[in-house]
Design a protein around this motif. Structure first.
Motif, mmCIF file in Angstrom:
data_model
loop_
_atom_site.group_PDB
_atom_site.id
_atom_site.type_symbol
_atom_site.label_atom_id
_atom_site.label_comp_id
_atom_site.label_asym_id
_atom_site.label_seq_id
_atom_site.Cartn_x
_atom_site.Cartn_y
_atom_site.Cartn_z
ATOM 1 N N VAL A 61 0.835 -1.206 0.000
ATOM 2 C CA VAL A 61 0.000 0.000 0.000
ATOM 3 C C VAL A 61 0.874 1.262 0.000
ATOM 4 O O VAL A 61 0.370 2.375 0.096
ATOM 5 N N GLY A 62 2.175 1.058 -0.116
ATOM 6 C CA GLY A 62 3.087 2.193 -0.268
ATOM 7 C C GLY A 62 3.334 2.970 1.006
ATOM 8 O O GLY A 62 3.649 4.158 0.952
ATOM 9 N N ARG A 63 3.208 2.304 2.150
ATOM 10 C CA ARG A 63 3.419 2.995 3.413
ATOM 11 C C ARG A 63 4.808 2.696 3.973
ATOM 12 O O ARG A 63 5.219 1.537 4.056
ATOM 13 N N THR A 64 5.512 3.746 4.373
ATOM 14 C CA THR A 64 6.835 3.582 4.967
ATOM 15 C C THR A 64 6.670 3.468 6.484
ATOM 16 O O THR A 64 5.619 3.833 7.029
ATOM 17 N N PRO A 65 7.710 3.000 7.198
ATOM 18 C CA PRO A 65 7.597 2.877 8.658
ATOM 19 C C PRO A 65 7.216 4.191 9.340
ATOM 20 O O PRO A 65 6.430 4.199 10.292
ATOM 21 N N GLU A 66 7.755 5.316 8.843
ATOM 22 C CA GLU A 66 7.466 6.590 9.515
ATOM 23 C C GLU A 66 6.073 7.129 9.183
ATOM 24 O O GLU A 66 5.639 8.116 9.755
ATOM 25 N N GLU A 67 5.379 6.465 8.246
ATOM 26 C CA GLU A 67 3.994 6.859 7.941
ATOM 27 C C GLU A 67 2.985 5.913 8.584
ATOM 28 O O GLU A 67 1.791 5.986 8.294
ATOM 29 N N THR A 68 3.467 4.985 9.407
ATOM 30 C CA THR A 68 2.595 3.938 9.933
ATOM 31 C C THR A 68 2.627 3.917 11.456
ATOM 32 O O THR A 68 3.695 4.018 12.065
ATOM 33 N N LEU A 69 1.454 3.789 12.055
ATOM 34 C CA LEU A 69 1.361 3.637 13.513
ATOM 35 C C LEU A 69 0.595 2.351 13.818
ATOM 36 O O LEU A 69 -0.520 2.154 13.325
ATOM 37 N N LEU A 70 1.192 1.504 14.626
ATOM 38 C CA LEU A 70 0.532 0.268 15.044
ATOM 39 C C LEU A 70 0.233 0.359 16.541
ATOM 40 O O LEU A 70 1.151 0.441 17.360
ATOM 41 N N VAL A 71 -1.051 0.359 16.876
ATOM 42 C CA VAL A 71 -1.479 0.492 18.273
ATOM 43 C C VAL A 71 -1.993 -0.862 18.740
ATOM 44 O O VAL A 71 -2.858 -1.452 18.086
ATOM 45 N N THR A 72 -1.471 -1.363 19.846
ATOM 46 C CA THR A 72 -1.897 -2.692 20.293
ATOM 47 C C THR A 72 -2.442 -2.666 21.718
ATOM 48 O O THR A 72 -2.137 -1.772 22.502
ATOM 49 N N GLY A 73 -3.234 -3.684 22.015
ATOM 50 C CA GLY A 73 -3.771 -3.856 23.364
ATOM 51 C C GLY A 73 -2.888 -4.803 24.161
ATOM 52 O O GLY A 73 -1.704 -4.976 23.866
ATOM 53 N N ILE A 74 -3.486 -5.458 25.154
ATOM 54 C CA ILE A 74 -2.711 -6.361 26.017
ATOM 55 C C ILE A 74 -2.997 -7.813 25.635
ATOM 56 O O ILE A 74 -4.135 -8.184 25.366
ATOM 57 N N GLY A 75 -1.958 -8.604 25.643
ATOM 58 C CA GLY A 75 -2.084 -10.014 25.281
ATOM 59 C C GLY A 75 -0.881 -10.398 24.457
ATOM 60 O O GLY A 75 -0.018 -9.561 24.161
ATOM 61 N N CYS A 76 -0.800 -11.676 24.053
ATOM 62 C CA CYS A 76 0.314 -12.076 23.189
ATOM 63 C C CYS A 76 0.318 -11.225 21.924
ATOM 64 O O CYS A 76 1.367 -10.841 21.417
#
Ligand code: SF4
Length: 295
Positions: free
Chosen positions: A31-46
């Motif tokens: 999708v043409g996204r670089t690391p600095e254009e991407t945010l991954l938000v996670t909850g708790i768990g494995c």
């Protein structure tokens, strides 16, 4: 940017979480996204460890709260590709209210729910997707509860893209993740992830059918009634040992929350604040300009 030490996943051998990571790593460049254009938000768990292993911005939130953090980030910086992720307990249980309202408001993001039918990190307790009769430390005589219907819940809450995929097929997962990230609006993926350590009975191991490619399922994912009917069938069949996956529903012409806010002038097109690195760094506070415009 290349990290000096590539963090190594600590998931158990054979864990479905590896499939999610692989699919995500494959889909982001597509999708043409670089690391600095991407945010991954996670909850708790494995599943919450996912952003430790992806080369992007990350925010590991508290239990069930990945969606409000992801919403705030997208509102503050509409140009960022926001992906939220968590387990079925985190997303459909603890964070169930956030799930419902984020879908209803059609916030522009991709939400991956790792569905392994148990709480994995805390050693296999019954979760909202555990089948009726499932035995665990918290329900030693078998769960008396009917499992949640994640696809139907998502559709009726208002999600504009609803899909199910499985970690055992990272190729299909990558295709669906790409479509979800390209979609403008709330894209929910119920991602079947096997937990060989605590849930050896889960049906995610069996062969599955792709509803978008099988001749047995002639349906139109833009047709809400079709999607609803097939979702209910899918949710029942999962516990009978037949796994159906694919994109169930998509509504491409509905504006996202961010687009609606921009149309009525309540949200700027540009980020609220930006930081430029140009030799010595400097701040530009576009938020102040936005406030000035709307005094
Ligand atoms: Fe994966 Fe289950 Fe191990 Fe957690 S406990 S890492 S979900 S296999």
């Amino acid at each position: 940017y290349t990290p000096e030490i590539e963090p190594q996943p600590t998931w158990c051998p054979g864990c479905g979480d590896f499939g999610v990571l692989k699919a995500l790593k494959g889909a982001l460049p597509e999708v043409g996204r670089t690391p600095e254009e991407t945010l991954l938000v996670t909850g708790i768990g494995c599943s919450g460890k996912l952003n430790s292993y992806l080369d992007s911005y990350g925010f590991h939130t508290i239990h069930g709260r990945s969606l409000p953090v992801a919403r705030a980030a997208k509102l503050a910086n509409p140009g960022v590709e926001v992906v939220a992720a968590g387990g079925d307990g985190d997303g459909y249980g603890i964070g169930g209210n956030h799930f419902m309202h984020t879908a209803r408001e059609n916030h522009d993001m991709t939400y991956i729910v790792f569905n392994n039918e148990i709480f994995g990190l805390t050693k296999g307790q019954t979760s909202p997707t555990s089948p009726k009769g499932h035995k665990s430390k918290t329900q030693p005589h078998g769960s008396a509860k009917t499992p949640i219907r994640p696809l139907s819940l998502s559709l009726t809450s208002g999600a504009s893209f609803v899909a199910r995929t499985a970690a055992v097929n990272p190729n299909q997962a990558q295709r669906i993740l790409k479509e979800a990230m390209e979609h403008d609006g709330f894209a929910h993926i119920d991602f079947l992830t096997q937990c060989p350590t605590w849930n050896k009975d889960a049906k995610q191991y069996v062969p599955y059918t792709d509803i978008n490619e099988s001749d047995d399922y002639d349906f139109d994912p833009t047709n809400r009634a079709d999607a609803q009917e097939l979702m209910r069938e899918t949710e029942d069949k999962l516990y009978e040992g037949e796994v159906l996956t694919g994109v169930y529903y998509r509504e491409d012409d509905r504006p996202s929350y961010q687009q609606e806010k921009q149309e009525i002038g309540e949200m700027p097109d540009e980020p609220l604040a930006e930081r430029y690195f140009d030799g010595d760094y400097e701040w530009e506070r576009s938020y102040d300009n936005f406030i000035d415009k709307h005094k």
